[in-house]
Design a protein around this motif. Structure first.
Motif, PDB file in Angstrom:
ATOM      1  N   PHE A  93       7.919  10.987  -3.965  1.00 46.11           N
ATOM      2  CA  PHE A  93       8.077  10.229  -2.674  1.00 46.11           C
ATOM      3  C   PHE A  93       6.897   9.335  -2.796  1.00 46.11           C
ATOM      4  CE2 PHE A  93       5.835  13.105  -0.089  1.00 46.11           C
ATOM      5  CZ  PHE A  93       6.021  14.054  -0.617  1.00 46.11           C
ATOM      6  N   CYS A  94       7.210   8.379  -1.985  1.00 40.28           N
ATOM      7  CA  CYS A  94       5.831   7.686  -1.240  1.00 40.28           C
ATOM      8  C   CYS A  94       5.371   8.518   0.053  1.00 40.28           C
ATOM      9  CB  CYS A  94       6.502   6.129  -0.727  1.00 40.28           C
ATOM     10  SG  CYS A  94       5.137   5.358   0.006  1.00 40.28           S
ATOM     11  N   ASN A  95       4.171   8.688   0.059  1.00 39.05           N
ATOM     12  CA  ASN A  95       3.524   9.423   1.107  1.00 39.05           C
ATOM     13  C   ASN A  95       2.904   8.500   1.993  1.00 39.05           C
ATOM     14  OD1 ASN A  95       1.382   8.866  -0.546  1.00 39.05           O
ATOM     15  ND2 ASN A  95       0.643  11.031  -0.802  1.00 39.05           N
ATOM     16  N   ILE A  96       2.915   7.361   1.934  1.00 39.38           N
ATOM     17  CA  ILE A  96       2.347   6.413   3.094  1.00 39.38           C
ATOM     18  C   ILE A  96       3.648   5.670   3.776  1.00 39.38           C
ATOM     19  CG2 ILE A  96       0.963   4.463   3.448  1.00 39.38           C
ATOM     20  CD1 ILE A  96      -0.759   5.287   0.953  1.00 39.38           C
ATOM     21  N   MET A  97       3.499   5.662   5.065  1.00 36.52           N
ATOM     22  CA  MET A  97       4.715   4.965   5.659  1.00 36.52           C
ATOM     23  C   MET A  97       4.280   3.482   5.626  1.00 36.52           C
ATOM     24  SD  MET A  97       7.297   4.635   7.369  1.00 36.52           S
ATOM     25  CE  MET A  97       7.757   6.445   7.910  1.00 36.52           C
ATOM     26  N   CYS A  98       4.999   2.817   4.692  1.00 38.80           N
ATOM     27  CA  CYS A  98       4.633   1.494   4.036  1.00 38.80           C
ATOM     28  C   CYS A  98       5.512   0.530   4.575  1.00 38.80           C
ATOM     29  CB  CYS A  98       4.583   1.512   2.632  1.00 38.80           C
ATOM     30  SG  CYS A  98       6.253   2.297   1.875  1.00 38.80           S
ATOM     31  N   GLY A  99       6.426   0.602   5.395  1.00 39.27           N
ATOM     32  CA  GLY A  99       7.508  -0.400   5.702  1.00 39.27           C
ATOM     33  C   GLY A  99       8.649  -0.057   5.913  1.00 39.27           C
ATOM     34  N   ASP A 117      11.584  -0.250   4.214  1.00 33.54           N
ATOM     35  CA  ASP A 117      12.189   0.501   3.036  1.00 33.54           C
ATOM     36  C   ASP A 117      11.702   1.696   2.294  1.00 33.54           C
ATOM     37  OD1 ASP A 117      14.545  -0.820   3.325  1.00 33.54           O
ATOM     38  OD2 ASP A 117      14.073  -2.536   1.893  1.00 33.54           O
ATOM     39  N   HIS A 118      10.446   2.057   3.184  1.00 29.73           N
ATOM     40  CA  HIS A 118       9.772   3.181   2.880  1.00 29.73           C
ATOM     41  C   HIS A 118      10.665   4.370   2.149  1.00 29.73           C
ATOM     42  CE1 HIS A 118       6.878   6.486   2.807  1.00 29.73           C
ATOM     43  NE2 HIS A 118       7.366   7.175   3.667  1.00 29.73           N
ATOM     44  N   ASP A 119      12.147   4.757   2.767  1.00 25.66           N
ATOM     45  CA  ASP A 119      12.610   5.869   2.647  1.00 25.66           C
ATOM     46  C   ASP A 119      13.306   5.860   1.068  1.00 25.66           C
ATOM     47  OD1 ASP A 119      12.043   7.173   4.794  1.00 25.66           O
ATOM     48  OD2 ASP A 119      13.740   6.446   5.940  1.00 25.66           O
ATOM     49  N   LYS A 120      13.528   4.556   0.694  1.00 28.95           N
ATOM     50  CA  LYS A 120      14.045   4.223  -0.517  1.00 28.95           C
ATOM     51  C   LYS A 120      13.104   4.544  -1.769  1.00 28.95           C
ATOM     52  CE  LYS A 120      17.075   0.544   1.067  1.00 28.95           C
ATOM     53  NZ  LYS A 120      17.393  -0.985   0.987  1.00 28.95           N
ATOM     54  N   MET A 121      12.002   4.765  -1.362  1.00 27.76           N
ATOM     55  CA  MET A 121      10.638   5.080  -2.417  1.00 27.76           C
ATOM     56  C   MET A 121      10.781   6.521  -2.798  1.00 27.76           C
ATOM     57  SD  MET A 121       7.668   2.314  -1.420  1.00 27.76           S
ATOM     58  CE  MET A 121       6.904   2.628  -3.103  1.00 27.76           C
ATOM     59  N   VAL A 122      11.641   6.632  -3.888  1.00 28.68           N
ATOM     60  CA  VAL A 122      12.009   7.986  -4.453  1.00 28.68           C
ATOM     61  C   VAL A 122      12.014   7.822  -5.917  1.00 28.68           C
ATOM     62  CG1 VAL A 122      12.519   9.293  -2.398  1.00 28.68           C
ATOM     63  CG2 VAL A 122      14.029   8.298  -3.784  1.00 28.68           C
ATOM     64  N   PHE A 154       0.839  -1.205  -0.009  1.00 30.14           N
ATOM     65  CA  PHE A 154       0.021  -0.175   0.147  1.00 30.14           C
ATOM     66  C   PHE A 154       0.870   1.199   0.208  1.00 30.14           C
ATOM     67  CE2 PHE A 154      -3.016   2.892   2.178  1.00 30.14           C
ATOM     68  CZ  PHE A 154      -3.775   3.186   1.266  1.00 30.14           C
ATOM     69  N   HIS A 155       1.056   1.861  -1.201  1.00 28.33           N
ATOM     70  CA  HIS A 155       1.659   3.261  -1.161  1.00 28.33           C
ATOM     71  C   HIS A 155       1.229   4.262  -1.900  1.00 28.33           C
ATOM     72  CE1 HIS A 155       5.231   0.233  -0.791  1.00 28.33           C
ATOM     73  NE2 HIS A 155       4.388  -0.607  -1.557  1.00 28.33           N
ATOM     74  N   GLY A 156       1.637   5.360  -1.964  1.00 30.57           N
ATOM     75  CA  GLY A 156       1.033   6.438  -2.522  1.00 30.57           C
ATOM     76  C   GLY A 156       2.184   7.567  -3.094  1.00 30.57           C
TER      77      GLY A 156
HETATM   78 CU   LIG Z   1       6.084   4.409   1.696  1.00 29.91          CU
END
Ligand SMILES: [Cu+2]
Length: 128
Positions: free
Chosen positions: A109-115, A117-122, A78-80
């Motif tokens: 960037f991903c705007n949902i705290m997804c897990g 490696d969330h910070d890698k989602m750019v 679940f991402h954004g």
């Molecule tokens: Cu995320």
């Protein structure tokens, strides 16, 4: 007499073939004129897919000064997405349009705290 008929038939077949060719070309030309503008705006459409924990591409390109349609989908998890410095966000799945007048590179960037490696989602949105 038989030969004459043969020639006549050949002539008819050839002219029919030529007429058919001409007709096809006209249709193609008319068809080619119409979809052109649709293709132009379709070019400014970006499809972003998110999975754990990355986007489907590191870089996305769009044109400045005209509406950019961004289609977003979480294919796994679940991402954004948000775009740094701009009022834009989609969560999980959806489509939104934004016009960016200033060319440059924008951070997606991903705007949902997804897990973990969330910070890698750019990713980078390059607006030209
Ligand atoms: Cu995320």
């Amino acid at each position: 007499m038989k030969k004459t008929w043969g020639l006549l038939i050949s002539a008819v077949v050839v002219s029919a073939a030529l007429a058919g060719c001409g007709g096809d070309k006209k249709e193609t030309a008319a068809g080619g004129d119409q979809p052109a503008p649709a293709t132009a705006s379709a070019e400014n459409t970006i499809s972003i897919e998110a999975s754990n924990w990355k986007f489907n591409s590191d870089t996305f390109e769009a044109k400045a000064g005209e509406p950019i349609t961004i289609n977003f989908k979480s294919t796994e998890g679940f991402h954004g997405i948000g775009i740094e410095g701009l009022d834009f966000d989609i969560q999980n799945e959806g489509s939104k349009t934004i016009t960016i007048d200033k060319a440059g590179e924008y951070k997606i960037f991903c705007n949902i705290m997804c897990g973990p490696d969330h910070d890698k989602m750019v990713a980078t949105l390059v607006v030209k």
